[in-house]
Motif scaffolding. Structure first.
Motif, PDB file in Angstrom:
ATOM      1  N   SER A   1      21.804 -28.901  -1.133  1.00 19.49           N
ATOM      2  CA  SER A   1      22.876 -29.093  -0.160  1.00 19.49           C
ATOM      3  C   SER A   1      23.459 -30.497  -0.340  1.00 19.49           C
ATOM      4  CB  SER A   1      22.363 -28.853   1.259  1.00 19.49           C
ATOM      5  OG  SER A   1      21.236 -29.684   1.543  1.00 19.49           O
ATOM      6  N   SER A   2      23.572 -31.268   0.713  1.00 13.84           N
ATOM      7  CA  SER A   2      24.136 -32.611   0.625  1.00 13.84           C
ATOM      8  C   SER A   2      23.926 -33.324   1.950  1.00 13.84           C
ATOM      9  CB  SER A   2      25.637 -32.550   0.319  1.00 13.84           C
ATOM     10  OG  SER A   2      26.245 -33.830   0.450  1.00 13.84           O
ATOM     11  N   ILE A   3      23.841 -34.658   1.904  1.00 11.31           N
ATOM     12  CA  ILE A   3      23.796 -35.389   3.170  1.00 11.31           C
ATOM     13  C   ILE A   3      25.078 -35.154   3.968  1.00 11.31           C
ATOM     14  CG2 ILE A   3      22.213 -37.163   2.342  1.00 11.31           C
ATOM     15  CD1 ILE A   3      24.643 -39.068   2.096  1.00 11.31           C
ATOM     16  N   TYR A   4      26.162 -34.797   3.263  1.00 10.54           N
ATOM     17  CA  TYR A   4      27.424 -34.565   3.962  1.00 10.54           C
ATOM     18  C   TYR A   4      27.480 -33.184   4.615  1.00 10.54           C
ATOM     19  CZ  TYR A   4      29.115 -38.931   2.058  1.00 10.54           C
ATOM     20  OH  TYR A   4      29.264 -40.258   1.762  1.00 10.54           O
ATOM     21  N   GLY A   5      26.425 -32.411   4.458  1.00  9.45           N
ATOM     22  CA  GLY A   5      26.284 -31.215   5.276  1.00  9.45           C
ATOM     23  C   GLY A   5      25.723 -31.538   6.644  1.00  9.45           C
ATOM     24  N   ARG A   6      25.352 -32.807   6.862  1.00 10.19           N
ATOM     25  CA  ARG A   6      24.745 -33.236   8.126  1.00 10.19           C
ATOM     26  C   ARG A   6      25.580 -34.268   8.867  1.00 10.19           C
ATOM     27  NH1 ARG A   6      18.388 -33.967   6.266  1.00 10.19           N
ATOM     28  NH2 ARG A   6      17.672 -32.132   7.394  1.00 10.19           N
ATOM     29  N   GLU A   7      26.587 -34.831   8.216  1.00 14.64           N
ATOM     30  CA  GLU A   7      27.389 -35.868   8.848  1.00 14.64           C
ATOM     31  C   GLU A   7      28.768 -35.888   8.214  1.00 14.64           C
ATOM     32  OE1 GLU A   7      26.215 -39.884   6.512  1.00 14.64           O
ATOM     33  OE2 GLU A   7      24.588 -38.986   7.673  1.00 14.64           O
ATOM     34  N   SER A   8      29.697 -36.581   8.855  1.00 21.33           N
ATOM     35  CA  SER A   8      31.066 -36.634   8.355  1.00 21.33           C
ATOM     36  C   SER A   8      31.148 -37.535   7.133  1.00 21.33           C
ATOM     37  CB  SER A   8      32.005 -37.147   9.442  1.00 21.33           C
ATOM     38  OG  SER A   8      31.649 -38.464   9.811  1.00 21.33           O
ATOM     39  N   GLY A   9      32.231 -37.376   6.394  1.00 23.83           N
ATOM     40  CA  GLY A   9      32.439 -38.116   5.159  1.00 23.83           C
ATOM     41  C   GLY A   9      32.715 -37.145   4.038  1.00 23.83           C
ATOM     42  N   GLY A  10      33.611 -37.502   3.140  1.00 24.21           N
ATOM     43  CA  GLY A  10      33.946 -36.579   2.060  1.00 24.21           C
ATOM     44  C   GLY A  10      34.932 -35.513   2.522  1.00 24.21           C
ATOM     45  N   LYS A  11      35.052 -34.483   1.724  1.00 31.45           N
ATOM     46  CA  LYS A  11      36.040 -33.440   1.983  1.00 31.45           C
ATOM     47  C   LYS A  11      35.466 -32.352   2.881  1.00 31.45           C
ATOM     48  CE  LYS A  11      38.452 -34.332  -2.345  1.00 31.45           C
ATOM     49  NZ  LYS A  11      38.860 -33.812  -3.670  1.00 31.45           N
ATOM     50  N   ALA A  12      36.282 -31.917   3.839  1.00 26.87           N
ATOM     51  CA  ALA A  12      35.812 -30.965   4.850  1.00 26.87           C
ATOM     52  C   ALA A  12      35.387 -29.637   4.246  1.00 26.87           C
ATOM     53  CB  ALA A  12      36.894 -30.741   5.897  1.00 26.87           C
ATOM     54  N   THR A  13      36.074 -29.182   3.205  1.00 31.76           N
ATOM     55  CA  THR A  13      35.700 -27.896   2.606  1.00 31.76           C
ATOM     56  C   THR A  13      34.258 -27.932   2.120  1.00 31.76           C
ATOM     57  OG1 THR A  13      36.611 -28.693   0.493  1.00 31.76           O
ATOM     58  CG2 THR A  13      38.035 -27.294   1.851  1.00 31.76           C
ATOM     59  N   TYR A  14      33.898 -29.005   1.452  1.00 26.41           N
ATOM     60  CA  TYR A  14      32.547 -29.187   0.920  1.00 26.41           C
ATOM     61  C   TYR A  14      31.537 -29.385   2.047  1.00 26.41           C
ATOM     62  CZ  TYR A  14      28.818 -31.426  -1.873  1.00 26.41           C
ATOM     63  OH  TYR A  14      27.629 -31.756  -2.469  1.00 26.41           O
ATOM     64  N   ASN A  15      31.864 -30.284   2.976  1.00 24.04           N
ATOM     65  CA  ASN A  15      30.954 -30.569   4.086  1.00 24.04           C
ATOM     66  C   ASN A  15      30.633 -29.322   4.891  1.00 24.04           C
ATOM     67  OD1 ASN A  15      31.546 -33.090   3.174  1.00 24.04           O
ATOM     68  ND2 ASN A  15      32.237 -33.915   5.120  1.00 24.04           N
ATOM     69  N   ASN A  16      31.669 -28.549   5.198  1.00 21.47           N
ATOM     70  CA  ASN A  16      31.481 -27.344   6.004  1.00 21.47           C
ATOM     71  C   ASN A  16      30.564 -26.355   5.314  1.00 21.47           C
ATOM     72  OD1 ASN A  16      34.985 -27.209   7.140  1.00 21.47           O
ATOM     73  ND2 ASN A  16      33.343 -28.629   7.647  1.00 21.47           N
ATOM     74  N   ALA A  17      30.780 -26.151   4.009  1.00 21.28           N
ATOM     75  CA  ALA A  17      29.972 -25.192   3.260  1.00 21.28           C
ATOM     76  C   ALA A  17      28.526 -25.662   3.144  1.00 21.28           C
ATOM     77  CB  ALA A  17      30.578 -24.967   1.876  1.00 21.28           C
ATOM     78  N   LYS A  18      28.319 -26.959   2.922  1.00 14.58           N
ATOM     79  CA  LYS A  18      26.955 -27.477   2.811  1.00 14.58           C
ATOM     80  C   LYS A  18      26.242 -27.457   4.158  1.00 14.58           C
ATOM     81  CE  LYS A  18      26.789 -28.372  -1.616  1.00 14.58           C
ATOM     82  NZ  LYS A  18      25.934 -27.560  -2.518  1.00 14.58           N
ATOM     83  N   ALA A  19      26.969 -27.650   5.242  1.00 11.58           N
ATOM     84  CA  ALA A  19      26.372 -27.530   6.574  1.00 11.58           C
ATOM     85  C   ALA A  19      25.903 -26.095   6.808  1.00 11.58           C
ATOM     86  CB  ALA A  19      27.384 -27.940   7.638  1.00 11.58           C
ATOM     87  N   ALA A  20      26.720 -25.151   6.401  1.00 13.12           N
ATOM     88  CA  ALA A  20      26.324 -23.744   6.527  1.00 13.12           C
ATOM     89  C   ALA A  20      25.095 -23.448   5.681  1.00 13.12           C
ATOM     90  CB  ALA A  20      27.486 -22.841   6.109  1.00 13.12           C
ATOM     91  N   LEU A  21      25.010 -24.054   4.493  1.00 19.51           N
ATOM     92  CA  LEU A  21      23.864 -23.833   3.611  1.00 19.51           C
ATOM     93  C   LEU A  21      22.572 -24.374   4.232  1.00 19.51           C
ATOM     94  CD1 LEU A  21      22.910 -22.772   0.867  1.00 19.51           C
ATOM     95  CD2 LEU A  21      23.423 -25.017  -0.109  1.00 19.51           C
ATOM     96  N   ILE A  22      22.658 -25.520   4.895  1.00 21.01           N
ATOM     97  CA  ILE A  22      21.486 -26.079   5.571  1.00 21.01           C
ATOM     98  C   ILE A  22      21.028 -25.145   6.689  1.00 21.01           C
ATOM     99  CG2 ILE A  22      20.723 -27.965   7.064  1.00 21.01           C
ATOM    100  CD1 ILE A  22      22.455 -29.836   5.319  1.00 21.01           C
ATOM    101  N   SER A  23      21.973 -24.635   7.455  1.00 20.13           N
ATOM    102  CA  SER A  23      21.639 -23.700   8.526  1.00 20.13           C
ATOM    103  C   SER A  23      21.024 -22.417   7.966  1.00 20.13           C
ATOM    104  CB  SER A  23      22.905 -23.373   9.333  1.00 20.13           C
ATOM    105  OG  SER A  23      22.629 -22.427  10.336  1.00 20.13           O
ATOM    106  N   PHE A  24      21.589 -21.917   6.885  1.00 17.36           N
ATOM    107  CA  PHE A  24      21.061 -20.713   6.235  1.00 17.36           C
ATOM    108  C   PHE A  24      19.632 -20.940   5.751  1.00 17.36           C
ATOM    109  CE2 PHE A  24      20.379 -18.624   2.063  1.00 17.36           C
ATOM    110  CZ  PHE A  24      20.351 -17.296   2.481  1.00 17.36           C
TER     111      PHE A  24
END
Length: 252
Positions: A138-161
């Motif tokens: 995943s990415s640290i940006y799946g847990r906090e803001s920063g970077g591009k929203a498309t990537y952050n949103n998808a990585k946040a979903a991956l962490i939840s999954f």
């Protein structure tokens, strides 16, 4: 440390370069049976020159049918799978208001849906054996803001999954976890490109944003992946582990 990964069947998605390539190298050092997946036949051939005893599969894992064909072919070739590393990823778009919806769909297909689908495809084989490991990058940006929203949103979903699936399948002897890298430098990656384009800006970013004072190395991610795949990490279930040189600003 003896990790007892010899002869384990390992499939690494996005394994032909960067972090994925280093993960493959580390598993090979542990005498595992390593297979890598990539979209580019050129990158796969280059990886084969660097790695010994590796099997390669060319596949576009953003395509539902190619994902199904990939796992079907892998099981035919290797009989079973012990470890799946979902390492494919990438960012696109810009600000939310300026990014068309198709970019969001593309980002989720690459960074999220591919991992969900591939995990579901291998789980039926892992359940038969009563064991297995799935690790999502995943990415640290799946847990906090920063970077591009498309990537952050998808990585946040991956962490939840990761958490949800881990709770569901641990009863079958299957562990699911995630690793959240910070900014990792390799020549073929985004930080390599940005450094070549504007070295002064990137130097300032590293100074201000990464307490360790440097980019991470792909092998530093790979070391944690290999450990997490082993029985030495048998009590780690549903976790997302930051590997970021202190870069993340979250408290938990």
């Amino acid at each position: 440390m003896e990790l007892n990964l010899a002869r384990k069947n390992v499939l690494i998605i996005g394994g032909s370069k960067g972090i994925g390539l280093e993960i493959a190298k580390r598993f090979i050092e542990e005498n595992a049976n390593v297979s890598i997946v990539g979209r580019s036949i050129e990158h796969l051939n280059e990886a084969k020159l660097q790695l010994k005893h590796v099997t390669t599969y060319q596949s576009d894992i953003t395509n539902n049918y190619e994902r199904e064909g990939l796992i079907e072919k892998y099981i035919l070739d290797h009989d079973h799978i012990d470890i799946l590393i979902n390492n494919a990823g990438g960012s696109n778009g810009s600000s939310i208001l300026e990014t068309p919806m198709e970019n969001f769909y593309e980002a989720f297909e690459l960074n999220y849906f591919s991992s969900v689908h591939l995990s579901k495809l291998v789980l039926k084989h892992m359940k038969k054996r009563g064991s297995g490991n799935i690790i999502n990058i995943s990415s640290i940006y799946g847990r906090e803001s920063g970077g591009k929203a498309t990537y952050n949103n998808a990585k946040a979903a991956l962490i939840s999954f990761t958490k949800a699936l881990a709770h569901e399948v641990i009863k079958y002897g299957i562990r699911v976890n995630s690793i959240a890298p910070g900014s990792v430098y390799h020549e073929s990656g985004v930080w390599g490109r940005l450094t070549r384009e504007n070295p002064n800006k990137i130097e300032e970013f590293v100074k201000n944003d990464i307490p360790a004072g440097r980019f991470g190395k792909p092998e530093e991610i790979a070391d944690v992946v290999v450990y997490l795949s082993s029985e030495k990490a048998s009590w780690i279930v549903g976790a997302t582990i930051n590997v970021d040189g202190g870069q993340s600003k979250m408290n938990f």
